[in-house]
Write an enzyme that holds these catalytic residues in place. Structure first.
Site, mmCIF file in Angstrom:
data_model
loop_
_atom_site.group_PDB
_atom_site.id
_atom_site.type_symbol
_atom_site.label_atom_id
_atom_site.label_comp_id
_atom_site.label_asym_id
_atom_site.label_seq_id
_atom_site.Cartn_x
_atom_site.Cartn_y
_atom_site.Cartn_z
ATOM 1 N N CYS A 106 52.517 -88.174 -46.402
ATOM 2 C CA CYS A 106 51.529 -87.316 -47.028
ATOM 3 C C CYS A 106 50.904 -86.334 -46.048
ATOM 4 O O CYS A 106 51.199 -86.325 -44.868
ATOM 5 C CB CYS A 106 50.398 -88.170 -47.608
ATOM 6 S SG CYS A 106 50.854 -89.851 -48.034
ATOM 7 N N CYS A 1237 94.630 -93.717 -31.286
ATOM 8 C CA CYS A 1237 93.865 -94.905 -30.898
ATOM 9 C C CYS A 1237 94.676 -96.166 -31.181
ATOM 10 O O CYS A 1237 95.301 -96.291 -32.246
ATOM 11 C CB CYS A 1237 92.546 -94.942 -31.667
ATOM 12 S SG CYS A 1237 91.643 -96.496 -31.537
ATOM 13 N N CYS A 1243 86.115 -99.144 -25.803
ATOM 14 C CA CYS A 1243 85.554 -97.779 -25.732
ATOM 15 C C CYS A 1243 84.365 -97.710 -24.774
ATOM 16 O O CYS A 1243 84.162 -96.699 -24.088
ATOM 17 C CB CYS A 1243 85.084 -97.324 -27.114
ATOM 18 S SG CYS A 1243 86.240 -97.628 -28.449
ATOM 19 N N CYS A 1248 89.687 -96.595 -21.866
ATOM 20 C CA CYS A 1248 90.614 -96.519 -22.994
ATOM 21 C C CYS A 1248 92.031 -96.255 -22.475
ATOM 22 O O CYS A 1248 92.273 -95.271 -21.766
ATOM 23 C CB CYS A 1248 90.191 -95.415 -23.948
ATOM 24 S SG CYS A 1248 91.368 -95.126 -25.288
#
Length: 1622
Positions: A106, A1237, A1243, A1248
């Protein structure tokens, strides 16, 4: 330099109507503030008075501020009452789930006259201020029904006496008369019944009804939807002759109201009766009205005789599009801006303490005034009720709110040193009343005092000012009321936990510490605590194991441990002292769908904050958080005494065995141990339920016998095959609920002594359902066993893991649990464990309603599930393993976290990846068919697997179905940041999506401009522009169509924003909702650093919340900002599925979003704590269904595109999502898998193996993907969609979107239960009036005409932009003119980029600027504001200059006044700001490269800063430089109070010794003085040698070797700065 008046508000504010409601002409002047919610019908009802403004006709059309004159008689034909043909009231169904969904925010404020002189001017100014806050409110689907507005004032006795005279009544006796403002039933018969009940109770109580008055209202001004539910509104006047004290009279009226409420509770019309107020002091006028409609609707408020010395006003923004008239505010005491996050727990605890709440003033009538809470009400209404009972029992409003909404008094050097009695006050009440926690600006009044207070985190804006003619103002924004600046003697803001109070009786203003010191002196709280409270001192951990290894193994098996739990959770925490991190998402089945047994905790998902309230950062803002716990009986909150302090205080809820033993020795607690085992010798059926019954009865008996501590324990000397343990969470919940229902809960605390608790989620569940503390004895024993094992010793000796002692291992584990608990609390925006305890902030997936009702009462459980007997069998499946003859010598690996053959099913498994790679790389339809078959044969994994398609149509040829090229345009990829994934992956995905006409998402971190143009240099698949990619084609473009605006704002520059097709505000992420993120320094390469405006190797922190989104109206403001800079980009808001998301989405739609994205819990992430991946967020099927159906029910579905993501893999998934209401479909993990992937799930390590999620160049070189692979995947999915549509007999996705009748349950048997209820997923409320394609093709939502339009309409400005010239312009501005300069900056950025503009646009603004002033400023724009500004100044600025100075004639000292609001320079990547005055909280939060000088700030200055320079020439608040990893700050410390306010986790604090640092500091101050005329700055420069030693320099590690920070750099004789070698 032409002067142009662009806003009529200043003129309007000074206008006084000559006659209000006069006999001949009824003109009422209002400030009509219009937004997107303004309807054409409303505008037709208003006619502009062109004579009042010199503005051009084009300016007059601007809706941001229009002066309006309303001829009430002529236009509306107003009568005293116009209720012709009211439609029947639509029933409002409300329960505890409703309260969790009834959210809002508000704009609020008050005006008070210190001389306590009533005047109509106060009321009129309050209505004007209310009109200037229309943008902080919301409207319904009809664009005309306000979510609520209202006004509280003193009772206008002279006004009412005129009416009394007309009715031949005697003048009212002010002292002995009460006035009730009542909403009555619409139906006349019911209304008369209600009035009769009211009169009967007044008569029974000895009160005389003097008369009823129909409140004159102007019905046509009410919106259509609001009119349908509009009550009869009447006032009742009653005489109270038997009391002479104002307090006694108010108490008598309170009793009458409560008796009336109880009397009508069973009536069919009972919910239609509501007292807005019943008081001898105050009256409340409110309704479902827009700001400007309040004064037009209630004709009383227009009458000059309506006078008051104060007024509180309130404009509501509700996420619920069908809010109720009673929920408009102010309430009877409070006006609340914010949201109470702990409301469910607060209601439970209020119910619990009802039996003990007694006070002498009630003369034994306490039973007649219960209950004190109402689950059908909003959080604000219930907080008001809690305050009301305390105030009516004798507390002052200030005292009541200090108890209910305490400040963060711990870690507060000023309080502890200067005001220890205030700390004692808070410590005393901490054990008696849990805090009502959450964002809250609370305005309050009992008619004698009016005031305001702010929540402990300071999450709502609150500015105040005082004038020489004795008026005090508080408001959410400055500039809402006409005030002569020369009369202003004080300007400030409420900071976190602060309060201001105006004593109307004595004409005094009390600021924060004055109020609290006075209240705290009422009683000797410190003495009471010292004499009665006991502190449980730390007890040493055991130094050896208690059990034999075989016994440990058996216990672990019996209580559900797996080898993953021990190795990846317990041992990891014991070794590292923190919760383990993992990656990707939770791709295993929900616990209720799994074929494997799960612990009970796995059926619970943590709820989290999104949009309506912010999450908190427990790491950088821990000073506002506490895990402290009080053990023992909670006393009667209404009567004080030293005995209430008789409790044991724990620093945190994790007890080791020794601590539990010490607790058990406390003679005052009279502890009772209750065993949680149950007997199955007579069979499993009914055994668990029977055991719970006996356990609850035993707990009941113990408490009635005086025990203040119940220890629920599954500890046993010997485990028995036929006596399994009740799941400890079930036991705790059942006892907790039983004690609540029997009025005993306040008499005792519950402690769990259990083997079945080892993860942070487990602790959170136990505390959330009632436990005050937990002793995880088996987890601690497991830590000891791990430390003593030969394997661990060898690893430590070889340096593979840190060396820790056995005690340190347990200490680390406890530390990790506590840190994890703080994170779980903070996700929901809760600061105190005491507020989280019993708050039940979870959603249940897979438990039957009988189980929920008994132990987890009020929790949301939409799909039902396991019965007690089924739960008993699941418990036994663990238990029997411990006693089986073929029990292995090691724990089983269930495969819940990592994929393993034979373990739990993972949807992203190696076989699936291989099949997909084969299909897309070979472009083989046959291989894709094998992939499809693999998916169709998988075990039930997600809710949609329980459904199948049905159709009432015959199949059609595939050729008649819309083409794949149309379908793929509905596809998008997830927001994966460049940084979390490699450049190769990011660009390959973007190119693929652009080829098919879909949309890729930039994620957080910006984007290289080189990607915004099509490639023209491709030869043999390679391009010198993008040399690291292969498989390219000329015409490829690597831009992301969706550009993400995340909490860190990394890479968000004006040019980035204007080059987007869509802009996504990422509020939450499926795999870790309620959390931020951190890109480790090792992933911040030179390339990443350049895009993110940082330095290589610097960790980059994204805060848990957006610091410009603490509420729904804040989100609406950010949407407005983004539409401002790029009016051609659709704005998307990304939410995560949870209960109540439908109402949140309604608020988002009303906030002008174009797209709403619903993410499921199974979405991926680069890194997240395991507990977040596994236990937060819900299935998108439920979230999407709720969102779609809520939007349709509320008439909002046509406004927004619905997008869904989370685990989508196939055409079947797409069609399921479509049937549930989605228009577009997001793919994250599968898009990465299609581009290479291999789901190594590392990760988060930067290792990776195929370079998809690594920044290491040697690994990135292995990236195997080409854009064509992803193109192939999406085309296959689209063809699959076409095939199924053809089988169903439908031509397009448009035909089935939202058609849940095309789904039915599959004939399938689940292993655990046959009691899942899918009816919620299959229910339907109809479809939108527009097709999905029509919705998707709608124009971007507009901000409407704005101030920047007028600036850009000036030919001189356009000429300067087009031809890079210099232009100067002066413009008037007011608070409704928001995001000023944002659109101008966007026009320049689109043409020249972030740095290419060589011209100058110099703008001077006069007045009070609205929010986001100077946002996204671009180099070449220099703006000066003479006046003041609200929040978010300089948000996202990339260059240019902002100068803010007060007007020339002022009555206050500039450096002592607040001149700009909160969260300034958020995400700035350049430019300068100079402000002559103070700033609010979080100044320069996440500043990248901007420079700033300001003369004081609130808390959290320079938070998360990564670059730039900030100079503060005055006092700062607490927690300076938290998370600051770059840039420099210079802070003046004149009174030696700064150092305790610095967060030293990262930065070094030193004096300014480097010549370059001194030069930087002095140059910025010189510029500040030159541009602002700062007297403070001038004094510093004039006495430089005196002031320089008073400055501290804050230096993060990344800046230590810079010339400005290092004394190793010296200035040569020529003035150059050079490095001096040793």
């Amino acid at each position: 330099m032409a002067m142009q008046s662009l806003s009529p508000v200043p003129k309007l504010l000074s206008t006084t109507p000559s006659s209000v409601l006069s006999s001949d002409k009824n003109f009422f002047f209002v400030d009509f503030v219009g937004l997107y919610c303004k309807s054409k019908r409303t505008r037709r009802r208003l006619r502009g008075d062109s004579s009042s403004s010199s503005r051009s006709s084009s300016s007059l059309s601007r809706l941001s501020s229009v002066r309006a004159v309303i001829d009430l008689e002529r236009v509306h034909g107003v009568s005293e009452k116009d209720l012709s043909s009211p439609s029947a009231l639509r029933p409002q169904v409300a329960n505890l789930e409703d309260i969790l969904s009834e959210r809002g925010a508000c704009g609020v404020g008050f005006i008070a006259n210190l001389d306590n002189i009533p005047s109509h001017g106060v009321v009129k100014d309050a209505l004007i201020a209310l009109g200037c806050m229309e943008h902080r409110g919301g409207c319904g689907a009809d664009n005309d029904s306000g979510d609520g507005s209202g006004l509280m004032s003193s009772i206008p006795w002279d006004f009412f006496n005129v009416w009394a005279k007309e009715q031949s009544l005697a003048p009212f006796d002010k002292l002995h008369t009460g006035v009730g403002m009542i909403f009555l039933p619409q139906d006349d018969t019911f209304m008369q019944e209600a009035k009769q009940v009211i009169e009967n109770i007044f008569e029974k109580e000895g009160l005389q009804v003097l008369g009823w008055r129909e409140v004159p209202v102007n019905v046509p001004i009410v919106g259509k939807n609001a009119r349908e539910t509009m009550p009869n509104i009447q006032q009742v006047f009653v005489k109270i002759a038997k009391e002479d004290s104002t307090d006694d009279i108010e108490r008598e009226l309170y009793i009458c109201r409560k008796l009336i409420e109880r009397a009508v509770a069973t009536e069919s019309w009972g919910t239609e009766l509501y007292f807005c107020s019943l008081s001898n002091q105050t009256i409340v006028y409110k309704g479902m009205l827009r700001s400007e409609a309040l004064g037009l609707f209630y004709l009383d408020l227009q009458n000059e005789l309506y006078e008051s010395p104060f007024a509180i006003y309130h404009r509501r923004y509700s996420t619920n599009t069908s809010p109720r008239w009673p929920l408009a505010q102010p309430m009877r005491f409070l006006g609340h801006n914010g949201e109470i996050n702990t409301i469910q727990g607060n209601l439970n605890w209020m119910q619990s303490r009802e039996a003990s709440l007694k006070a002498a003033v009630w003369n034994g009538r306490e039973n007649e005034i219960r209950p004190f809470g109402n689950p059908r009400g909003s959080d604000s209404a219930n907080l008001d009720s809690a305050a009301e009972i305390m105030i009516r029992s004798g507390r002052t409003p200030e005292e009541a709110l200090m108890i209910l909404v305490p400040e963060a008094y711990k870690n507060h050097p000023t309080l502890s040193v200067k005001y220890p009695e205030v700390v004692d006050f808070y410590d005393y009440y901490k054990g008696q009343m849990e805090a009502w926690d959450g964002p809250a600006l609370l305005l309050f009044s009992d008619g004698k005092t009016v005031g305001a207070c702010l929540d402990r985190n300071g999450l709502r804006p609150a500015r105040y000012w005082r004038t020489s003619d004795n008026f005090v103002y508080v408001a959410s924004e400055v500039g809402v009321v006409p005030v002569d600046e020369a009369k202003v003697t004080m300007k400030g803001r409420l900071g976190p936990g602060m309060m201001i109070a105006v004593d109307l009786v004595n004409g005094q203003v009390y600021e924060n510490t004055e109020v609290k010191k006075r209240i705290s002196s009422f009683n000797p709280y410190g003495k009471w605590i010292k004499e009665n409270s006991r502190f449980l001192k730390p007890v040493n951990f055991k130094s050896s194991t208690v059990m034999e290894n075989e016994e440990i193994l058996r216990s672990q098996q019996a209580f559900g441990y797996s080898s993953e739990d021990v190795q990846m959770v317990i041992e990891s925490m014991a070794s590292q002292g923190k919760e383990p991190t993992f990656c990707m998402g939770d791709d295993i089945p929900l616990a209720g769908l799994s074929q494997r047994p799960h612990m009970l905790y796995d059926y619970f998902k943590q709820r989290f904050a999104q949009v309506t309230n912010p999450a908190i950062d427990p790491l950088r803002e821990g000073l506002v958080m506490s895990l402290e716990v009080n053990i023992g009986k909670r006393g009667n909150i209404l009567e004080l005494g030293p005995e209430n302090a008789s409790q044991v205080i724990l620093s945190n809820p994790v007890l080791n065995e020794g601590a539990l033993e010490e607790l058990m020795k406390d003679q005052y607690l009279k502890p009772k141990v209750l065993s949680t085992y149950f007997d199955i010798r007579k069979g499993v059926e009914g055994s668990l339920q029977k055991a719970l019954y006996y356990l609850c009865e035993a707990a009941d008996d113990a408490v009635r016998s005086g025990s203040q501590l119940l220890v629920l324990s599954d500890r046993s000397d010997r485990l028995e095959p036929t006596r399994p343990s009740i799941p400890i969470m079930l036991a705790v919940g059942a006892v907790h609920q039983h004690l609540i229902q029997n009025g005993l809960r306040m008499s005792a605390s519950i402690v769990a002594d259990t083997a079945q608790c080892f993860s942070t989620h487990h602790f959170a569940c136990l505390v959330g359902y009632g436990a005050s503390a937990v002793c995880p004895y088996l987890a601690l024993e497991t830590c000891r066993q791990w430390r003593l094992s030969n394997k661990t010793v060898a690893f430590m000796r070889n340096g593979k893991i840190p060396t820790v002692t056995i005690e340190q291992a347990q200490k680390n584990y406890t530390k990790a649990v506590n840190a994890g608990l703080l994170k779980i609390l903070s996700k929901m925006g809760i600061s105190l464990l005491s507020s989280y305890c019993g708050a039940q902030i979870f959603e249940i997936y897979g438990l039957g309603q009988d189980v929920v009702d008994l132990a987890f009462t009020g929790s949301v459980s939409k799909i039902s599930g396991l019965t007690f007997d089924e739960l008993a069998r699941e418990t036994l499946s663990f238990w029997v393993k411990a006693f089986s003859e073929d029990t292995t010598k090691r724990l089983e690996n269930f495969g819940f976290i990592q994929f393993r053959p034979g373990g739990e099913y993972h949807s992203n498994n190696p076989e699936m990846s291989k099949l997909l790679h084969k299909a897309v790389r070979e472009k083989s339809e046959t291989a894709y068919a094998v992939y499809q078959q693999h998916l169709s044969n998988r075990p039930v994994n997600v809710l949609r697997d329980l459904l199948e398609f049905k159709s009432d149509r015959a199949p059609i040829p595939v050729g008649k179905v819309e083409p794949a090229v149309a379908i793929v345009q509905r596809f998008c990829t997830g927001g994966m940041s460049l940084g979390a994934i490699s450049r190769e992956t990011h660009e390959a995905i973007a190119i693929a999506m652009n080829r098919i006409g879909g949309k890729s998402n930039s994620g957080e971190g910006g984007e290289d401009p080189i990607r915004w143009k099509p490639l023209t240099d491709v030869v043999d698949g390679y391009s010198p522009t993008l040399p690291h990619l292969k498989g390219l084609q000329n015409g490829d473009i690597a831009t992301s169509a969706i550009k993400q605006v995340a909490s860190g704002r990394f890479g968000v520059t004006p040019t980035f924003l204007v080059n987007a097709d869509q802009l996504e505000i990422k509020v939450a992420q499926g795999a870790k909702p309620g959390e931020g993120g951190q890109l480790p320094g090792k992933k911040v390469s030179a390339y990443i650093a350049r895009l993110r405006s940082s330095k290589p190797g610097v960790p980059l922190i994204s805060p848990p919340p957006h610091h410009d989104i603490y509420s729904i109206e804040d989100l609406a403001q950010l949407i407005f900002d983004l539409h401002q800079i790029n009016p051609n980009a659709k704005v998307s808001v990304k939410l995560v599925a949870e209960a109540g998301i439908g109402t949140v989405a309604s608020g988002v739609a009303k906030g002008n979003a174009d797209i709403i994205q619903i993410s499921g819990h199974d979405g991926g992430t680069g890194a997240s704590p395991i507990s977040s991946i596994k236990h937060a967020g819900g299935p998108w099927e439920l979230g999407l269904t709720e969102t779609h159906q809520t939007l349709i029910a509320n008439g909002l579905r046509e406004r927004v595109i619905l997008r869904v993501d989370g685990g989508l893999k196939s055409g079947v998934d797409v069609l399921m999502a479509a049937a549930m209401g989605a228009d577009e479909y997001g793919f994250g993990s599968l898009a990465m898998i299609a581009t290479g992937c291999v789901m190594a799930r590392i990760c988060h390590t930067n290792n990776c193996p195929v370079g998809v999620a690594s920044q290491r160049e040697e690994l990135r070189a292995r990236f195997p993907g080409v854009p064509g692979d992803l193109v192939n995947y999406f085309l296959y999915v689209a063809e699959e969609v076409r095939g199924i549509l053809a089988q169903l007999g439908y031509n397009s996705l448009d035909d089935i979107i939202g058609r849940t009748e095309l789904l039915r349950p599959r004939d399938i048997s689940l292993v655990k239960t046959q009691h899942l209820d899918l009816s919620y997923l299959l229910s339907s409320v109809g479809t939108p009036s527009l097709s999905s394609t029509e919705i998707r093709k709608q124009e971007v939502h507009t901000n409407g005409p704005v101030l920047d339009d007028d600036i850009l309409a000036d030919p001189l400005v356009i000429d300067a932009i087009e031809n890079e010239k210099v232009v100067e312009k002066t413009v008037k501005i007011c608070n409704v003119d928001r995001a000023a300069c944002g659109r101008v900056a966007g026009v320049i950025a689109k043409k020249y980029g972030d740095t290419g503009f060589a011209g100058q646009v110099n703008l001077t603004f006069l007045g009070s600027a609205g929010q986001s002033f100077g946002c996204f400023l671009i180099p070449g724009m220099n703006i000066r504001l003479i006046g003041e500004s609200n929040d978010y100044v300089g948000k996202g600025m990339a260059g240019g200059e902002i100068v803010v100075t007060p007007v020339e004639k002022i009555g206050f000292v500039p450096e002592e006044a607040t001149i700009v609001g909160n969260t300034c320079l958020y995400g700035a990547t350049g430019g300068q700001i100079f402000a002559r005055g103070k700033a609010g909280e979080r100044f320069a939060v996440r500043n990248s490269l901007a420079e700033a000088v300001v003369e004081g700030t609130g808390d959290h200055c320079c938070e998360y800063m990564t670059g730039g320079c900030v100079v503060v020439l005055g006092k700062v608040g607490r927690n300076v430089a938290a998370g600051m990893t770059g840039g420099l700050a210079y802070l003046l410390d004149e009174d030696d109070t700064l150092l305790p306010k610095i967060n030293r986790e990262i930065v070094k604090i030193q004096r300014v010794t480097a010549p370059a640092g001194e030069l930087q500091l002095k140059s910025l101050i010189e510029a500040h003085v030159e541009k602002t005329g700062s007297s403070k700055g001038a004094t510093i420069l004039n006495e430089w040698e005196k002031y320089l030693p008073l400055f501290w320099q804050l230096v993060p590690p990344s800046e230590e070797d810079t010339p400005e920070a290092s004394a190793a750099y010296v200035r040569t004789s020529t003035g150059e700065v050079t490095f001096q070698s040793a």
